[in-house]
Design an enzyme around this catalytic site. Structure first.
Site, PDB file in Angstrom:
ATOM      1  N   SER A 195       0.862  -1.191   0.000  1.00 35.60           N
ATOM      2  CA  SER A 195       0.000   0.000   0.000  1.00 35.60           C
ATOM      3  C   SER A 195       0.893   1.234   0.000  1.00 35.60           C
ATOM      4  CB  SER A 195      -0.873   0.027   1.257  1.00 35.60           C
ATOM      5  OG  SER A 195      -1.503   1.300   1.386  1.00 35.60           O
ATOM      6  N   TYR A 211      -1.432  -0.574  10.168  1.00 35.54           N
ATOM      7  CA  TYR A 211      -1.668  -1.015   8.787  1.00 35.54           C
ATOM      8  C   TYR A 211      -0.471  -0.637   7.896  1.00 35.54           C
ATOM      9  CZ  TYR A 211      -3.682  -1.070   4.071  1.00 35.54           C
ATOM     10  OH  TYR A 211      -3.898  -1.292   2.729  1.00 35.54           O
TER      11      TYR A 211
END
Ligand code: NAP
Length: 251
Positions: A146, A160
């Site tokens: 990501s 995350y």
């Protein structure tokens, strides 16, 4: 024989788009899902309607025994179709917005189990089947990272972001480990993509609210990410390994 690709978390979002595109590109697809059997079957039905081959396989890939069962299911279900030559480590979660000083042990552990430990173990099972060192005929692994891994996720979800940082390191390290064994390992780093992941983190309007602030003035689509993933899966990218491609619209 048709090459087989396992896509974890392929019942919706980026995984589903990748499953459909990979099938069009000649792959037989193992469509993994955790809970949404109906959505996974719809992906399989769509692939079959276009003459492709696919099987929906339930497994919670955050669990060791379920990863082993999933790969055993693939060995059995696709035995007459072809060998496992592709893996897309796509299943991933976010959580509610929180600062690091608000995080619980249980939350970080759950995040790391699915976003980090699971891709590691899936890579292990895939390398055991693909690497020439183990009698395989080679293959291609694509890990979903990501843009958060380089942005840091401050005041949103640093856990995350850090899990995706680990994915970048897994990609770089494993690529070197198996480069001479016929296995390529690459990463795709999406920016903000319009899927249900944002609602699952408690922010159903995140894309709508933040899209105007994105450099291109919009979020990306699952299909736009899928094109990069399938390019890495295919021989078109045959000299790419250890590469991490941003699909983030300059974010
Ligand atoms: P999504 O729409 O929330 O879909 C998640 C998929 O993962 C679903 O198919 C879900 O299956 C599956 N899944 C969840 N937990 C699982 C488990 N324990 N075992 C097996 N499957 C599980 O997510 P997405 O937005 O497409 O994201 C896909 C990947 O791209 C993730 O790794 C994410 O971190 C990454 N990414 C996304 C964005 C974005 O903005 N969307 C940005 C950067 C990176 P069920 O529905 O059956 O539970």
């Amino acid at each position: 024989m048709t090459p087989v690709v396992l896509i974890t978390g392929a019942s919706r979002g980026i995984g589903a788009a990748t499953a459909l595109l990979a099938a069009r590109s000649g792959w037989a697809v193992a469509v993994n899902f955790a809970s949404q059997a109906g959505k996974a079957q719809a992906v399989v039905d769509q692939i079959k309607a276009h003459g492709g081959q696919a099987v929906a396989l339930q497994a919670d890939v955050s669990q060791q025994e379920e990863i082993q069962r999933l790969f055993a299911d693939i060995d059995r279900e696709f035995a007459a179709i072809g060998p496992l030559r592709g893996l897309v480590n796509n299943a991933g979660i976010v959580d509610q917005v929180a600062r690091v000083d608000e995080l619980s042990f249980a939350r970080v552990e759950r995040m790391m189990r699915l976003n980090v430990v699971s891709p590691f173990m899936c890579c292990k099972e895939a390398v055991l089947r693909m690497s020439t060192r183990h009698g395989g005929k080679g293959g291609s692994i694509v890990n979903l990272s990501s843009a958060a891994s380089r942005l840091g996720g401050a005041a949103q979800y640093v856990d995350y972001a850090a899990s995706k940082g680990a994915i970048d390191s897994l990609t770089l390290g494993l690529a070197k480990e198996v480069a001479a064994e016929g296995v390529r390992v690459n990463g795709v780093r999406p920016g903000m993509i319009d899927t249900e992941i944002h609602a699952s983190g408690g922010l159903p309007n995140r894309v709508r609210d933040l899209a105007p602030q994105m450099p291109m003035g919009r979020a990306g689509t699952a299909q736009e990410v899928a094109h990069a993933i399938v390019w890495f899966l295919n021989d078109a990218s045959s000299y790419c390994t250890g590469s991490i491609l941003d699909v983030a619209g300059a974010r």
